[in-house]
Structure formats: structure tokens, C-alpha cells
Design an enzyme around this catalytic site. Structure first.
Site, mmCIF file in Angstrom:
data_model
loop_
_atom_site.group_PDB
_atom_site.id
_atom_site.type_symbol
_atom_site.label_atom_id
_atom_site.label_comp_id
_atom_site.label_asym_id
_atom_site.label_seq_id
_atom_site.Cartn_x
_atom_site.Cartn_y
_atom_site.Cartn_z
ATOM 1 N N THR B 263 0.818 -1.222 0.000
ATOM 2 C CA THR B 263 0.000 0.000 0.000
ATOM 3 C C THR B 263 0.848 1.267 0.000
ATOM 4 O O THR B 263 0.671 2.137 0.857
ATOM 5 C CB THR B 263 -0.934 0.026 1.233
ATOM 6 O OG1 THR B 263 -0.102 -0.012 2.423
ATOM 7 C CG2 THR B 263 -1.894 -1.137 1.251
ATOM 8 N N HIS B 373 9.723 1.940 18.020
ATOM 9 C CA HIS B 373 8.965 0.745 17.670
ATOM 10 C C HIS B 373 8.911 -0.205 18.853
ATOM 11 O O HIS B 373 9.664 -0.085 19.821
ATOM 12 C CB HIS B 373 9.534 0.067 16.426
ATOM 13 C CG HIS B 373 10.877 -0.574 16.536
ATOM 14 N ND1 HIS B 373 11.056 -1.929 16.672
ATOM 15 C CD2 HIS B 373 12.115 -0.044 16.483
ATOM 16 C CE1 HIS B 373 12.360 -2.205 16.688
ATOM 17 N NE2 HIS B 373 13.017 -1.080 16.576
ATOM 18 N N ASP B 383 17.159 -3.999 21.138
ATOM 19 C CA ASP B 383 16.434 -3.462 19.977
ATOM 20 C C ASP B 383 15.039 -4.029 19.931
ATOM 21 O O ASP B 383 14.869 -5.195 19.550
ATOM 22 C CB ASP B 383 17.210 -3.822 18.705
ATOM 23 C CG ASP B 383 16.555 -3.309 17.435
ATOM 24 O OD1 ASP B 383 15.564 -2.564 17.516
ATOM 25 O OD2 ASP B 383 17.046 -3.664 16.346
ATOM 26 N N GLU B 421 8.230 -2.350 12.824
ATOM 27 C CA GLU B 421 9.373 -1.593 12.305
ATOM 28 C C GLU B 421 10.397 -2.505 11.676
ATOM 29 O O GLU B 421 11.029 -2.173 10.679
ATOM 30 C CB GLU B 421 10.028 -0.793 13.441
ATOM 31 C CG GLU B 421 11.128 0.177 12.983
ATOM 32 C CD GLU B 421 12.562 -0.377 13.127
ATOM 33 O OE1 GLU B 421 13.503 0.383 12.877
ATOM 34 O OE2 GLU B 421 12.738 -1.567 13.465
ATOM 35 N N GLU B 433 1.123 8.111 6.592
ATOM 36 C CA GLU B 433 0.189 8.115 5.457
ATOM 37 C C GLU B 433 -1.227 8.448 5.925
ATOM 38 O O GLU B 433 -1.938 9.212 5.282
ATOM 39 C CB GLU B 433 0.211 6.753 4.757
ATOM 40 C CG GLU B 433 1.512 6.513 4.007
ATOM 41 C CD GLU B 433 1.681 5.084 3.519
ATOM 42 O OE1 GLU B 433 2.429 4.881 2.559
ATOM 43 O OE2 GLU B 433 1.074 4.164 4.112
ATOM 44 N N ASP B 450 15.140 4.714 19.452
ATOM 45 C CA ASP B 450 14.961 3.286 19.153
ATOM 46 C C ASP B 450 15.868 2.539 20.127
ATOM 47 O O ASP B 450 15.544 2.458 21.321
ATOM 48 C CB ASP B 450 15.305 3.056 17.676
ATOM 49 C CG ASP B 450 15.093 1.629 17.201
ATOM 50 O OD1 ASP B 450 14.964 0.734 18.035
ATOM 51 O OD2 ASP B 450 15.081 1.396 15.971
#
Lengths: 744, 744
Positions: B263, B373, B383, B421, B433, B450
């Protein structure tokens, strides 16, 4: 012609007090970004100032402006065009009635002109090449104004040079359907010259459509049936009436896009990247030349072949045949051919915009723009000088109040005189490219007044839905010209109206295409825009447009005698546009009613319902579109309620600013640069060009038509789904912008 | 670890008074869009509140957050990932320490997973197909945390399924140059399997480059030289040190773009248009599988062929040969081949973002965003949980002040926990978006934390120039972890510094690529962005990244024992990012120094000087670029002077708002959606990916390289000119945005 009485009572008592307050508040220091006293941050539109402006807008001064503006031809970049740049600068820099500042911006743009040395020609020749008949190379000098050296001969700007020759075919308006019909009738089009009438499709499209069938050259003329309500004799036409004389020829641009052809998306500065003109797109593929109906009659009334269909017939006093070639009993040999010699040249020219600014007292970083183009084809009395005459009068009245210290707007006002509009909205488009970021951030609205008076019957407004309410407010408080005693609004509703589900019967506001300089503002930048004029009683004429449009007969006397004797319609437009301008620049809350978009969305949705069954057959769910429209409606209604609540209290300046930002930016939320990759500048998902037959969201309508026309290929249906998703995302984004600002 | 003393004196006396004022001012009603009392519109950053926040950020609470966040694997969309969504919601909705509101947004996105039924395999087979050796299918269960059913086996996300087999070739890092060198050495690549090491180029690029040479499949491993400073024995590696154990495998996404692959440019709502996954682009063209260095050693140390170049050698304790095929005296037959069986599957999954909002008191329509994320590859202690642990502690401290009524920010603060992510910044991209318009209108800055702690040595910041000054301000007032007694700033400058023509020696702020969720904010939306972390002493390790990156060894104990015992570096990052956040949300004037872009532009211009001669040979004038940089510099300098003057007086709220709008929107002016038609999302003309070798404006650099590589074709030089014009237009537009707002 008086400022209607409804205001008298309301403001009478408050007037002196109001003036006192204003003088007190608006003694603004004049340095750049000079602060307004914060006390004035809650100042609303001052009705007394509005009344003063309405009263001072003077019909006779507009007439004198028009006389000066139209006294000589002022084709884009000509010496007279440049002289008018100086005239505008002088007016806007006048110490008594000028603006805060005025400047020019210059662009180096690609224009197209006929050759002086080798005039364009249209001849009938026999099989040995001997010339049997030649069309006029210029219009008849009827009033003494059609003959000067500055009158550019009729031509089709951007049509390529070439000297095609072939049998003549009549192709009606040169639409795709017209050529299909000729093909069906087995009229040979390959290597022919086709004669078309203006109307139906755009100028450039006639050549594009023709070229697909192998046509070698195109002629265009204006049929008396389409422009003169059938009148065609010299003594029935100008200077005896407003009708087009037999030799009159409509000039025009045949460029398919807008903006400078060589610098799409970049301002046309001298050093800018330019496409090679061989690589530039949007020019007609084959030579074209426009001619008068006097010459068209000679050609068309001698054509052979089958009789053209009834709706292809016109007002030249003979049966129109299809061709190819001439009839046996006419004045030309049957194998006579038409030779079209076009010697147009592309030239890089410097074209100027003139910009004049009144600095806002409270929010100088909010711009209300008001503009019109300056360039004409010949004298351009109607087009564009009726608009420029109004522009100069409005800026004079406001400038005088400004210089006297009586008034300064809340927001900044930018007046603009655009160059090279006639070649394709070039000056305004380059302006939007140069100032893209600033305008996107700060422009409240764009008001365009190009031809201000087509005729004397009624107001005619085109615009996006949020501007409807402010135009209505203005139009309700101004008297219509003439003796009706009606307001402009009440007169307007008699001519153009629609039944609104929200308001009942209201005047209908038209949509914005790309016919004048508003196009880059709405389509490229998403700025709420409008175009304002006075126009026809359609029950009295079926003329496509005012008859001398783009001809050498569009002169001061034409306006003064036939279009608007007394200039009361000019004054009505000046007052309407001036009132709209003041309301936009001075109202505490921006008078843009964003919830008026709901009716548009509803009508698009209803039209789309016709596609629903087929969409769902292709597994495209219609529900999200319904939901998105409802979401927008709900957000807009709640937003208006919040404004109403705020109005009841004493909102602080930042609260007002936050609401106004939502109002200003709503139109921007409909832009999507990914929506129409094939189009240039168009990015507004509600107002892009619609070629599909269903009157719904243009991307959806066009993709749907494409899917139908291509035999339902999966890729075409994927594009339908993509367009639907783009609309849904835009509506959800628009609703998000209207929600309480701390809700994400 | 104390909030440094410099503040103590300044705020000591004013503290109680300050608090009183705050309590008085910020008793804000809680309805949506509820107005702030206008008295607070001139409130500046409260240093007492800032000090309170710094003091309350607790290292032990961060540790406890991390323990909870990392106690189980939480791959995107897994049950534990969803459980963490609930944990975040609960924290942000806590009545004592929560935010004003919190919600989730869900997207249906395309992820890639290995098959449970058919594990991916890498085998050495002989000519009859018998398996001689098999690589591990999972990491060794060293600490008891590598063996559970929720530990996803090592795989290359989005690598296509397939079972290629062929002779093995060693291809170094799989760069274009590496394959060119192999070709030059006449190593047969067609139908081979290549073994590559991580590093040098992006993951996906290894497969893209390989496929161009007919390679059938790719293996990737992490060389001990690149990650462990050479150490490779089990007793030298985790849990005995921070080094990567021999069986450790770096997982990762091999998708070339970012955002949901199906998308692009549309939010991935369930009903959204989706590309067919066969038509989607950006996936690796051939199967790839990552393996541990334990297995890589068996393969690589038995390779035949020529000896690889010196800079291709690594830390596996043998000479690396190029292949193809195995050496004669090794453990495999010379004609032994490698079979790679990849059975990854694409799946549509629901991924959630969590958003938490603190409503601004004065300008609720200005958003300072702070995000990280949530999803990991396995336990993801480092992480992303070192970042999420900080996020939760910072939101707890601010939430507590909020709920107590002690404080409310001037502007709104939006906390975000992004989903998916690791698969390509998917949650954050879909967010940009969905909320494109709103963010474009209102987002002040985006702070990304992060991995908050890579190591304990120094702060490391990446960002656009306007954020440098606010980071410096914050870093100067916080003590560095450890016993140095230095501020974070003074410690930082010892590790990363540069000589600034404006400021002298300063810490160097890195540029933003696309390594984490800031990418859509800066590249797609033009929002000033930054990424903040604590990191290595590069003189002590040359590890590409912390060694257990994306492996099953990235666990709580790893952080607690090796990365940041005591969590003081976590606290330092929390304080730095928290101080930056408060300064951005509460300062009267936005602490974005737009004139710091001048140094960047100057350096780009200086680098471009190297191209000048060749540009001018091709008639491309360099002068407009010089002028545009100077224009920007002048406008930025004058703009800062106007702010300084305003600060001396008592600016009214609208004047401050106008300046802040210029500060906020400056970054937006560098976007041009026409600049990089081949790229997805990238539109910032200063920070798009640069492949050209000259360190100047990326579009110019890339076009120049292209012109050189294509033998100077005219079309390639036209693109150079176009890119130059795009930069000039952007700089002129940026300067226009900084000029006094009533100057057009």
C-alpha cells in the site's frame, strides 16, 4: 446603485463609534513585520469600513480605467503590455492611493507567435497548384482599430509550422465522436484538411483528435449559429450590434496544459532547467489555423459529399456537407484542395507579473489574494481589461483608506496582475511555482476576476464550496444593477439556482475548471478559489461567449456601447468581489464554510452509487467510501458547532488562529500528488478533470470509464480500487483536520 | 548521575514562586480543545519543571521496564507483541501516571515469516544429492532463552521461497564492486550460491547485486572480525562477554523500501487498495538465508579457488578462498554443492501502533512527537526495548506531573509505540500516510529513541540541522554517566566532534538515513527529526553494531550485565530526550535554529564546486546555486535577528505564533514531490539517498554520477540541470518562508 439599505439600520448608530475605534486601533507602525497592538487581535470585520468601500467604488472610474487599459493592443510581452506593467506599478505605488508595496516578478517563458515575414495562409488550389481563393489574413478594419501594426493576425498559438494540403472535410466540432462518425460514414480523413467549428471540445483537442485519423491540417471557425444567435450580415454585427463581424477570428492558445511549456513544476527563471522544445509535450501535433465565418462560408457551402447530420448544421445559410472535396456545381473544381500554411514560431520572452501588497495588521502571514491577467490578444477590452479596470478601482479605494490611516486589514492582501495568461495561465502558474511553500503555508483564498462583465443580467460565480457562504453574504447586501430593486443575490437566484438539501433554493456556484488563473491555485496548491463576473440572460442569447471574444473587435466602444453602458455591472462586480475580499481579510473567523463541502461529497457519493453493483462484482467494497463521506460530514458539523460556541464567548487570539488554520488548510487536505500521475499540476482529488461520464469523484469516474472501455482488464479495475482508496484517504484526512486539534 | 549544578543556582530562588505560578496557570479544563487561559499564552519553558523531570527519571524503573518488555520474544503481530500493546495502553491510561488519552491504530500489512512446517535449510550435498553437512536451523540454547517456540528461526524476511543449489562462491559483502571483482577474476557466478558477510551494503542489496550475475541463492553471515573484534570461541562470547556466540544469526528485513509493501502512499486499512504481491516491488529477486559464523566457517574454510583479496579476509581462522566449489583437501568433495531451501511465506497481518497524547495548554494544535517501535526479532532487549523502557519512564514522569495538575505542556505531546518496524518501518510509515495532512500542518518535530543504549561511552545524535541547538542545550545541563564529572555535552565532544565555522569545535550530529522510524517523518513529511542514543567508544571496538543485534542472544541479561549495568546510560538518554521534548513542547519560541542549515548548505556547495567546471562545460550555470545558498544564509540570519529583537520586548501571542510557524515549516519547504520520481517517499531535496560520490545535494550528486557513467549523454546532463534547478527553487522557497511574512 446603492449599498443596500439593510445595512443602514444596523450600522447607523455604531458608525461613528466604530470609526473612532478603528482609527485608534489601526495606527500601525510601518516597519516590516511590525506588530499590531494585541488589543486589535480580537477586532472583527468593520461594517462601516465595508460600507465606505462599497460607496466609493466608482463606475465612472472603472470606465476610465478600461479606456486606458484597452486603448492599444497589449499582447503578452509586447511594448504596450510592458507599459501597462508600469501603469500598475505606478498606481500601486501612488502616495495617496497606493498599497504598502508593489513589485514585478519576471519569468522567461515560451510563447508562440505568427511570423511577420511569412503570414499564415489558407488557400484553395486547383490540381495544378494555382490559387483559386484565399482566406483573409487579417480582420476587416471596421472601426479603425483592427488595422494597426500591433494587431496580431489571427493564429493558433503553439500550432506547429507546416504547409499541409489536401481535400477538405467538415468535422463539426472536432470531437472524438465527430471523427468516429466521419469514419463510420467512410469519409476519407487520411491526408485531408478538416474544417471545424469552435465549441464542444477545447481548442487543442481538435488537432489531437484529428491527428489520430491521419488528418494533415485543421481549420477552425466560429459559426454564427454558435456566437451570433444566427446573425451574420455586416449590418447586423458590430459596430451595429454586439455580434461578431464576418471577418472576426477567435485567437487562442492550443497548448494542452497550463504554465510555461518548458519548465513544468519549476519557476521559469532565466537559469532554470528547460525542456528542449522538441521534448515538450502538450503542443498540437499538426498545423491549425483559425478563420472567420465569412471565409468558412466560402469553403463550407461549396463542400461535396454527403449531407452532414442535422446537429452539425450551422448558420452560414447553406447545407453543410461532409466532403471530402468540393461539390460539382460549386465555385471550386471538385478536385480542388485546401492548402494551409502555418509559420508560427516559438520564442522565449520575458513576461512580468505585478504584485501589490497591503500588510495585515494582526496576521500579516495570512494572505488573501486577488488577481487577474493583464495580457490580451488584441485590445482586450472585455478580456481581460474589464477585470483589470475593476482591480485598479478596488485597489485604489482600499489604498486610499490605507494611506489615510483609516484602515488596515487584519490579514495581508496581495493584488496581482498576471502576465501571459492567454498562452496558458503562464504568469499565475509560474507564481505558484516560485512561491509554492509560502502560499501553501499562508494563503487563505484566491479571488479571480478575469472578464468581469460578459453581459448585464446576473452575477455568476465559480468556486469551491467553502467560498459559497461569503459570496452569498456579500451578494445579499449589494443592489443589483438595473431597476429591479433586488439585491445581487435575489437577482442571481432568478438565473442560476439549485435546490440545496441544507439551504433550500440558493444560487448555484459553478465549479472551477482551468479557464483562467485560478487553476494553479486550486489544482496545484489547494487554495480555496473563486471566479466572479456578471453575465448573460441565457434565455436571451445562446452565444457560446460574448461574440467578439479574442478578436480585434473586443474594444472599449464594444463594452461602452453594448456590454455595459454606464458600467453598473462593472460596479456590481467590484462591490461583490470587494466585499468578499474585505470579509476574507478582516473577519475574526475566516468566512469559509467548510461544511458546505458535505453537499458536494453527498452528490458525488450518490452518483457513485450507480457504479456500486459493478464495483462489488469486482470485489471493490463501496462501504468505506460511504463511511468516509459520513465521517467528513460529522466532523464538519461538529467543527461548525465549536465555532458557534467560541463566537458566543470571548475567544483568545490563539484559539481563533487555531480555528482559522483549520478553515484555511481544509482545502489543502484534498491534494494528493500521487493521484493523477498522468496529469500536470492537477492533484485535488475532488476537482481534477473528469472524462468519465459519471458525475462523481473524478479519479474514480475516469478509472471506471477506463475499466469499461478496456474490456474490464484486472489492471484497470485495480486502478478503480486505487482511486477509491485515494478518495477515502483524502476524506478521512480532511475530517481529521476538522476534528478537535488535540484528538489525533 | 545528577542533574547538573549549573541549574541549581539559577532556579533555586525562583522555584517556589515558579511552581505557584504554574499551578495557578495550568489548572486547565479538560474538555476537548478546551481553551488555555490567555494569560498563559506568554508562558515560557519552566526550568523548575524541567529539573523535576530530570530528577524523577529513574534508572531502576527503566531497568524494570526493560525486564518486563524483554521477558518474551515479541515479533511483530505475535501474541506477545499484542500483549505489549495492552501494556502500553494500560500505562498511558493509568489514572495516576497516564496521559490525557491513548489509543491504538491498526493496519493490515504484508509481513514475511518462515514456514513452521518446512524449516529453511542450508545443506552441503554431494553429486548424488546426499546431505554431507547441514547448517543449524536455530541458534544454540545457551541461556535457556534461545529455545522456546516463540523464537523465530533465523531467516531473511521477504526473501522469496526457492531451493537453489550450486557450487559455493565467496562474495565478500555482496556489493557491486565485489561482484565486479569476482567477474574480473573469472569466478563463475551463474547458477552459483554465494556466501556474503553482513556489512558494506544493505541486506537486500546483496541479493539484488547477486541476481544480476545469475547467482541462484545467497547466504549471509556475520564475521567475527566485523562484530566481535575477532573473538569467536564459545567461552569468549555471550554469556561470557558481550560478543556474539558462534551460532548467533542476524535476522532482518530484505525489503528495499519502507512502509507496507502493498500500500505505498496509502494507509493500510483493511479495505485499502493493495498491489498484488506479484506486482509489488522491492523484494529480493532470489532466495537468501542468513547463517551463524560457526556454520559459515565450515563452508568458507573448505572453499577452493583463488585466495580472496586481503580486505576480504575475516576472523574465522582460515584463509578465505573465492571458490567456486570446495578445495581438494577439505572435508567436502570438490564437486560438493550447497543447497539453500527457503520456505518463507508472505502473510497479511494486523499490526498496531499505540498513540498516547498530552493535550497542549496553549497550542494544542502543535504536536511534538516522540516514538519508538515495539516489535523485536526475538526478545529484543536492546532493539527496541532499551528505547521503549525509556519511553515508558519518560511518559510516566510527565504523566504523573500531568495527573497531579502540576504541569501541562504548551503544545501537545504525542507518544507513539510503532508496530512492525523490523519489517521496514511499517507502523510509523502507515501512521504518516494516515495522518499526512494533520502532521504536515501541525508537527513541530519528531524525536526517535529506538535502541537507546548501544554502549556506555557517549551520546550519539542524528538529526536535521535545526535540532542541533536544542540537543546541545539539553546535553550541556545533564551529567554524563560515569565518574568523569563532565556534562553529557562535554563528554560527547570528546568522541564525536567537528569544527564549525560558526561555533568552533562542537559535537557532530549525524545525518538521518532510513534506519529507524524517523525516516517517513523526515523524508516523506519534512518534519524536523532526530534519533538519540548512547553508544560506543570507537577506539575500543570496531563492532559493526552491538554483537547480538537481531539474534536470540539480545536478552535482558545481555543489557543488564554487559551493555549498561546500573542503567545509567539509559537514564542519560531519558534525560537528554526528555529535556529536548520539554524544550520543544514548552518553550515560547520553538528551539529550532533554522540558520544551522546554513553550514550544511555551505558544505554541499563547497563539494559541488568540484563539479563546477564540468557543469559549465555542459552549459549549466553554477551561479544560481551560489546565489540561492547566499539568499538562504541572509534570510536565516535576518530571521534570527528578528527573533532576538522580539525576545527583548513582550511579543504578543500571535507574533510568537507567526515566528514559530516559520520555524516549524522551514523543514517542509525542502520537500519536492517531483524531485525523485524513482524513489518511494523520499522528497526532501537535501536528505534523499545519495549514490553519487560527491558529498553535495543528493539529486545533483546522483545525476552527475549518472551523467559520468552513461558517457555524458545529453539526457543525463539535462537531469543534472533539472536537479540543480530543483535545489535552487527549494532554497529560494526556504528563504522566502524565513523572510518577514508580509514581504512576498
Amino acid at each position: 446603485m446603492q449599498w443596500v439599505k439593510v445595512l443602514g439600520g444596523v450600522v447607523g448608530a455604531a458608525a461613528l463609534l466604530g470609526l473612532g475605534i478603528i482609527v485608534g486601533h489601526f495606527a500601525i507602525p510601518k516597519g516590516a513585520d511590525s506588530p499590531a497592538p494585541s488589543a486589535s487581535a480580537s477586532q472583527d470585520l468593520d461594517l462601516k469600513i465595508l460600507e465606505t468601500v462599497m460607496e466609493q467604488l466608482d463606475a465612472n472610474r472603472i470606465r476610465e480605467n478600461l479606456r486606458e487599459l484597452s486603448k492599444e493592443p497589449h499582447l503578452a510581452t509586447s511594448p504596450r503590455d510592458e507599459a501597462l506593467v508600469q501603469l500598475l506599478l505606478q498606481r500601486w505605488q501612488d502616495p495617496e492611493s497606493g498599497l504598502d508595496s508593489a513589485r514585478t516578478t519576471e519569468y522567461e517563458v515560451l510563447l508562440s507567435f505568427p511570423s511577420k515575414e511569412q503570414p499564415n495562409r489558407v488557400d484553395v488550389v486547383n490540381s495544378t497548384g494555382a490559387v483559386l481563393f484565399s482566406c483573409r489574413q487579417s480582420e476587416e478594419n471596421v472601426t479603425g482599430e483592427q488595422g494597426g501594426p500591433d494587431v496580431v493576425p489571427p493564429y493558433a498559438a503553439y500550432a506547429p509550422p507546416g504547409t499541409p494540403q489536401g481535400p477538405l472535410v467538415y468535422a463539426n466540432q472536432g470531437s472524438e465522436e465527430d471523427f468516429k462518425k466521419l469514419q463510420k460514414e467512410e469519409v476519407k480523413l487520411q491526408d485531408s484538411i478538416v474544417l471545424t467549428r469552435y465549441g464542444g471540445v477545447g481548442r487543442g483537442a481538435k488537432a489531437v483528435n484529428a491527428a489520430k485519423y491521419g488528418v494533415a491540417g485543421v481549420l477552425v471557425y466560429t459559426d454564427p449559429k454558435d456566437i451570433n444567435d444566427g446573425k451574420s450580415l455586416p449590418n447586423e454585427t458590430f459596430p451595429h450590434s454586439w455580434c461578431l463581424p464576418p471577418s472576426g477570428v477567435e485567437r487562442g492558445s492550443y497548448f494542452e496544459y497550463f504554465g510555461d511549456p518548458l519548465t513544468p513544476y519549476l519557476p521559469a527563471t532565466p537559469s532554470s532547467f528547460r525542456l528542449n522544445s522538441d521534448n515538450a509535450s502538450g503542443f498540437p501535433p499538426i498545423p491549425i489555423q483559425p478563420i472567420g465565418f465569412e471565409d468558412a462560408q466560402v469553403l463550407l457551402c461549396n463542400l461535396g459529399g454527403k449531407l452532414a447530420p442535422a446537429d452539425w448544421q450551422g448558420g452560414l445559410g447553406c447545407d453543410y456537407n461532409l466532403g471530402p472535396g468540393f461539390r460539382s456545381n460549386g465555385i471550386f473544381p471538385e478536385d480542388g484542395q485546401v492548402n494551409v500554411s502555418v509559420h508560427n514560431r516559438l520564442e522565449l520572452r520575458n513576461s512580468s507579473n505585478v504584485l501589490g501588497i497591503i500588510r495585515g495588521a494582526v496576521e500579516p502571514d495570512r494572505y488573501v489574494l486577488y488577481g487577474n491577467h493583464r495580457d490580451s490578444w488584441v485590445h482586450g477590452a472585455v478580456d481581460p481589461s474589464t477585470g483589470t479596470a475593476v482591480l485598479l478601482e478596488l485597489s485604489r479605494v482600499l489604498g486610499t483608506l490605507l494611506k489615510k490611516g483609516t484602515w488596515r486589514p487584519r490579514r495581508s492582501i496581495v493584488f496581482a496582475s498576471w502576465g501571459a495568461e492567454e498562452f496558458g495561465l503562464i504568469g499565475s502558474t509560474e507564481f505558484t511555482e516560485e512561491f509554492f511553500s509560502k502560499l501553501q503555508e499562508r494563503a487563505v483564498a484566491y479571488i479571480n476576476v478575469d472578464i468581469s462583465v460578459f453581459a448585464n443580467a446576473t452575477l455568476r460565480v465559480q468556486g469551491t464550496p467553502p467560498i459559497q457562504s461569503v459570496v452569498f453574504s456579500a451578494a445579499k447586501q449589494i443592489s443589483a444593477p438595473g431597476s429591479s430593486g433586488l439585491s445581487i443575490y435575489d437577482n442571481w437566484i432568478r438565473y442560476y439556482n439549485r435546490s440545496s438539501s441544507v439551504y433550500g433554493l440558493v444560487p448555484s456556484v459553478g465549479t472551477l475548471g482551468a479557464g483562467s488563473d485560478y487553476a494553479p491555485f486550486i489544482h496545484f496548491l489547494g487554495i480555496s478559489s473563486m471566479d466572479i463576473a456578471y453575465t448573460y440572460d441565457r434565455s436571451k442569447t445562446s452565444a457560446r461567449i460574448y461574440p467578439t471574444y479574442h478578436t480585434a473587435f473586443d474594444t472599449f466602444d464594444y463594452v461602452d456601447k453594448f456590454l455595459d453602458p454606464g458600467f453598473s455591472s462593472h460596479q456590481a462586480v467590484a462591490r461583490t468581489a470587494g466585499s468578499v475580499l474585505l470579509r476574507l481579510s478582516d473577519s475574526l473567523f475566516l468566512p469559509l464554510n467548510v461544511s458546505d463541502y458535505s453537499e458536494t461529497l453527498r452528490s458525488f457519493l450518490q452518483a457513485a452509487e450507480n457504479l456500486r453493483a459493478l464495483l462489488e462484482q469486482h470485489n471493490i467494497s463501496f462501504g468505506p467510501l460511504v463511511t468516509a463521506v459520513e465521517t467528513f460530514e460529522g466532523a464538519a458539523t461538529s467543527f461548525n458547532q465549536r465555532i458557534a460556541t467560541l463566537r458566543e464567548g470571548t475567544p483568545d487570539p490563539l484559539q481563533v488562529r487555531m480555528i482559522n488554520d483549520q478553515l484555511m488548510l481544509l482545502e489543502r487536505t484534498f491534494l494528493n500528488s500521487q493521484a493523477f500521475p498522468e496529469e500536470r499540476y492537477y492533484s485535488h482529488v475532488l476537482w481534477a478533470p473528469r472524462t468519465g461520464s459519471v458525475a462523481t469523484f473524478p479519479g474514480l469516474s475516469n478509472a471506471y470509464s477506463q475499466a469499461e472501455n478496456t474490456g474490464h482488464e484486472p489492471a484497470a479495475w485495480a486502478e478503480v480500487q486505487r482511486q477509491l482508496s485515494i478518495v477515502v484517504a483524502a476524506l478521512e484526512g480532511a475530517a481529521a483536520t476538522l476534528r478537535p486539534v488535540a484528538d489525533l
